[in-house]
Enzyme design. Structure first.
Site, PDB file in Angstrom:
ATOM      1  N   ASP A  31      55.108  55.204  84.961  1.00  0.00           N
ATOM      2  CA  ASP A  31      54.574  54.849  83.719  1.00  0.00           C
ATOM      3  C   ASP A  31      55.553  55.445  82.577  1.00  0.00           C
ATOM      4  O   ASP A  31      56.190  56.612  82.789  1.00  0.00           O
ATOM      5  CB  ASP A  31      53.388  55.796  83.714  1.00  0.00           C
ATOM      6  CG  ASP A  31      52.299  55.377  82.661  1.00  0.00           C
ATOM      7  OD1 ASP A  31      51.343  54.932  82.802  1.00  0.00           O
ATOM      8  OD2 ASP A  31      52.926  55.461  81.405  1.00  0.00           O
ATOM      9  N   LEU A  33      54.650  56.312  79.807  1.00  0.00           N
ATOM     10  CA  LEU A  33      53.881  57.329  78.934  1.00  0.00           C
ATOM     11  C   LEU A  33      53.623  56.909  77.324  1.00  0.00           C
ATOM     12  O   LEU A  33      53.220  57.622  76.521  1.00  0.00           O
ATOM     13  CB  LEU A  33      54.530  58.818  79.156  1.00  0.00           C
ATOM     14  CG  LEU A  33      54.205  59.435  80.385  1.00  0.00           C
ATOM     15  CD1 LEU A  33      54.760  60.791  80.580  1.00  0.00           C
ATOM     16  CD2 LEU A  33      52.886  59.434  81.146  1.00  0.00           C
ATOM     17  N   ALA A  74      50.847  47.643  81.052  1.00  0.00           N
ATOM     18  CA  ALA A  74      51.123  46.400  80.249  1.00  0.00           C
ATOM     19  C   ALA A  74      50.578  46.895  78.786  1.00  0.00           C
ATOM     20  O   ALA A  74      49.951  47.894  78.622  1.00  0.00           O
ATOM     21  CB  ALA A  74      50.051  45.405  80.863  1.00  0.00           C
ATOM     22  N   ASN A  91      56.589  43.234  76.788  1.00  0.00           N
ATOM     23  CA  ASN A  91      56.053  44.289  77.766  1.00  0.00           C
ATOM     24  C   ASN A  91      55.311  43.681  78.900  1.00  0.00           C
ATOM     25  O   ASN A  91      55.656  44.023  80.338  1.00  0.00           O
ATOM     26  CB  ASN A  91      55.234  45.132  76.806  1.00  0.00           C
ATOM     27  CG  ASN A  91      54.932  46.463  77.920  1.00  0.00           C
ATOM     28  OD1 ASN A  91      55.812  46.972  78.439  1.00  0.00           O
ATOM     29  ND2 ASN A  91      54.046  47.057  77.629  1.00  0.00           N
ATOM     30  N   TYR A 140      47.082  38.276  73.953  1.00  0.00           N
ATOM     31  CA  TYR A 140      46.988  39.122  75.311  1.00  0.00           C
ATOM     32  C   TYR A 140      46.504  38.492  76.253  1.00  0.00           C
ATOM     33  O   TYR A 140      47.398  38.280  77.367  1.00  0.00           O
ATOM     34  CB  TYR A 140      46.165  40.384  74.587  1.00  0.00           C
ATOM     35  CG  TYR A 140      45.467  41.071  75.988  1.00  0.00           C
ATOM     36  CD1 TYR A 140      46.361  41.716  76.768  1.00  0.00           C
ATOM     37  CD2 TYR A 140      44.197  40.877  76.279  1.00  0.00           C
ATOM     38  CE1 TYR A 140      46.020  42.582  77.928  1.00  0.00           C
ATOM     39  CE2 TYR A 140      43.659  41.559  77.530  1.00  0.00           C
ATOM     40  CZ  TYR A 140      44.535  42.185  78.073  1.00  0.00           C
ATOM     41  OH  TYR A 140      44.037  42.792  79.242  1.00  0.00           O
ATOM     42  N   PHE A 168      36.410  42.492  83.322  1.00  0.00           N
ATOM     43  CA  PHE A 168      35.715  42.448  82.002  1.00  0.00           C
ATOM     44  C   PHE A 168      35.847  43.777  81.418  1.00  0.00           C
ATOM     45  O   PHE A 168      37.163  44.356  81.474  1.00  0.00           O
ATOM     46  CB  PHE A 168      34.474  41.769  82.149  1.00  0.00           C
ATOM     47  CG  PHE A 168      34.482  40.395  82.654  1.00  0.00           C
ATOM     48  CD1 PHE A 168      35.131  39.911  83.814  1.00  0.00           C
ATOM     49  CD2 PHE A 168      33.981  39.356  81.823  1.00  0.00           C
ATOM     50  CE1 PHE A 168      35.232  38.513  84.227  1.00  0.00           C
ATOM     51  CE2 PHE A 168      34.094  38.218  82.226  1.00  0.00           C
ATOM     52  CZ  PHE A 168      34.864  37.600  83.265  1.00  0.00           C
ATOM     53  N   ASN A 169      35.006  44.310  80.728  1.00  0.00           N
ATOM     54  CA  ASN A 169      35.379  45.561  79.981  1.00  0.00           C
ATOM     55  C   ASN A 169      35.247  46.627  80.687  1.00  0.00           C
ATOM     56  O   ASN A 169      34.125  47.132  81.234  1.00  0.00           O
ATOM     57  CB  ASN A 169      34.237  45.503  78.528  1.00  0.00           C
ATOM     58  CG  ASN A 169      35.012  44.339  77.677  1.00  0.00           C
ATOM     59  OD1 ASN A 169      34.883  43.328  77.890  1.00  0.00           O
ATOM     60  ND2 ASN A 169      35.367  44.704  76.386  1.00  0.00           N
ATOM     61  N   LEU A 189      35.490  49.888  72.199  1.00  0.00           N
ATOM     62  CA  LEU A 189      34.120  50.133  71.719  1.00  0.00           C
ATOM     63  C   LEU A 189      33.618  51.325  72.050  1.00  0.00           C
ATOM     64  O   LEU A 189      33.247  52.066  71.512  1.00  0.00           O
ATOM     65  CB  LEU A 189      33.191  48.943  72.075  1.00  0.00           C
ATOM     66  CG  LEU A 189      31.873  48.888  71.266  1.00  0.00           C
ATOM     67  CD1 LEU A 189      31.893  48.643  69.960  1.00  0.00           C
ATOM     68  CD2 LEU A 189      31.075  47.699  71.797  1.00  0.00           C
TER      69      LEU A 189
END
Ligand SMILES: NC(=O)c1ccc[n+]([C@@H]2O[C@H](COP(=O)([O-])OP(=O)(O)OC[C@H]3O[C@@H](n4cnc5c(N)ncnc54)[C@H](O)[C@@H]3O)[C@@H](O)[C@H]2O)c1
Ligand SMILES: O=c1ccn([C@@H]2O[C@H](COP(=O)(O)OP(=O)(O)O[C@H]3O[C@H](CO)[C@@H](O)[C@H](O)[C@H]3O)[C@@H](O)[C@H]2O)c(=O)[nH]1
Length: 328
Positions: A31, A33, A74, A91, A140, A168-169, A189
């Protein structure tokens, strides 16, 4: 053998690292970061570095016996992608290309890929199935679809096997309370609603109330982050069994509008959460709700934490215990 988790210091990645460790898996995290937090990585071997750095990737594969990769790393914000398409192509698409090339150089050919509901665009009907048309409405989603297709061609040419998980979210936090969602700046959200409940923000903006939905605000399918982690483990197991490549939706099959999510959060937190209606956010489809029948049937996935109340309760516990998020 170890599992390489790219983006393992991020929100969903860190929860999946924790779940892999709980399963007794050997874990290696890469990662940069830019979004993630070192503290969120609760074990395994950590490399700070960028996917697009060939030297780092080769070192990670050389120094560890890796047999599968879970690729989370990503850029993933719908709104930002509409303003900075170049960042997303570089990216996401170029980053995935670097990863696939490095995997191919060392002969690691199993990959679980973080795809998204955003690959579908505005669906013709809901719930959305994996065979439905993919026509992204934002940059995206377009880059994620390009990544999926790229992986598919590595299967054709180089015998890669993949599982593409279209989430999904994602929302909620780990039941241990040790890890949770902390994006900076935050744009999702659920955390924004809870930061408003904590008094860290004056209000939550509702992006659009003129969508063709019951109350005019966007409808999404919220899935607990730990249910997503479970699916990644099942996907790695599927690849290790030598089964075919596959694409799966991961959602809980129920849609909630932005206004409904705010209302549920008011009830759970017992706090006043002021909401202000604002203009639509570019690139947002009106309704995204998954059919996850295929993942249930073929992966044996059982998302048992994804009742929205339970998701928000777990997120609220995290935000209350760590109001400033991680320490870094
Ligand atoms: N959060 C959601 O609701 C959601 C839904 C669908 C799909 N996804 C996908 O799941 C993945 C994880 O999402 P998240 O919410 O955990 O995001 P996140 O930003 O918290 O995690 C991504 C991690 O990848 C790292 N990273 C990014 N680019 C990198 C690079 N070039 N090299 C090395 N590390 C890099 C970041 O530092 C971060 O730790 C993403 O691929 C995203 O597109 C997320
Ligand atoms: O302050 C806010 C933030 C969001 N929203 C709305 O809430 C919904 C959810 O938004 P957000 O939490 O930003 O998630 P999405 O844009 O739906 O995208 C998430 O979910 C996608 C899958 O559906 C993933 O691919 C993305 O990576 C992930 O960020 C959308 O309708 C937004 O317009 C608001 O009204 N106000």
């Amino acid at each position: 053998m170890a599992v390489l988790v790219t983006g393992g210091a991020g929100y969903i990645g860190s929860h999946t690292v924790a779940a892999l460790l709980e399963k007794g898996e050997e874990v290696v995290v890469l990662d940069n970061l830019q979004q993630g937090h070192r503290e969120a990585v609760t074990g395994g071997r950590f490399y700070e570095g960028d996917l697009r750095d060939e030297e780092v990737l080769d070192r990670v594969f050389r120094e560890n016996s890796i047999d599968a990769v879970i690729h989370f790393a990503a850029s993933s914000l719908v709104g930002e992608s509409m303003k900075e398409p170049g960042k997303y192509y570089h990216n996401n698409v170029y980053g995935a290309l670097c990863l696939l090339e490095a995997m191919n150089r060392v002969g690691v050919k199993r990959i679980v890929f973080s795809s998204t509901a955003a690959t579908y665009g505005e669906p013709d009907s809901v719930p959305i199935r994996e065979t439905d048309r993919t026509q992204p409405t934002n940059v995206y989603g377009e880059t994620k679809l390009a990544m999926e297709k790229m992986i598919r061609w590595y299967e054709v040419a180089h015998e890669f096997r993949f599982v593409s998980l279209r989430y999904f979210n994602a929302a909620g936090a780990h039941e241990s309370g040790r890890i949770g969602e902390d994006h900076r700046p935050e744009s999702h959200l659920v955390p924004i609603i809870l930061q408003t409940a904590l008094g860290q923000r004056s209000h939550i903006s509702v992006f659009g109330e003129d969508y063709p939905t019951e109350d005019g605000s966007c409808v999404r399918d919220y899935i607990h982050v730990s249910d997503l982690s479970d699916a990644h483990i099942l996907a790695v197991e599927r690849l290790r069994r030598g089964e075919d490549s596959a694409i799966y939706n991961l959602g809980n099959g129920e849609g909630f509008s932005v206004k409904q999510v705010i209302e549920i959060a008011r009830r759970i937190t017992g706090r006043d959460i002021p909401a202000v209606i604002e203009a639509r956010r570019a690139g947002d489809p009106a309704v995204l709700v998954a059919s996850s029948d295929k993942a249930r049937a073929e992966l044996g996935w059982n998302p048992h934490r994804s009742n929205l109340e339970r998701i928000i309760e777990s997120a609220w516990a995290w935000h209350q215990s760590r109001p400033q998020g991680y320490n870094d």
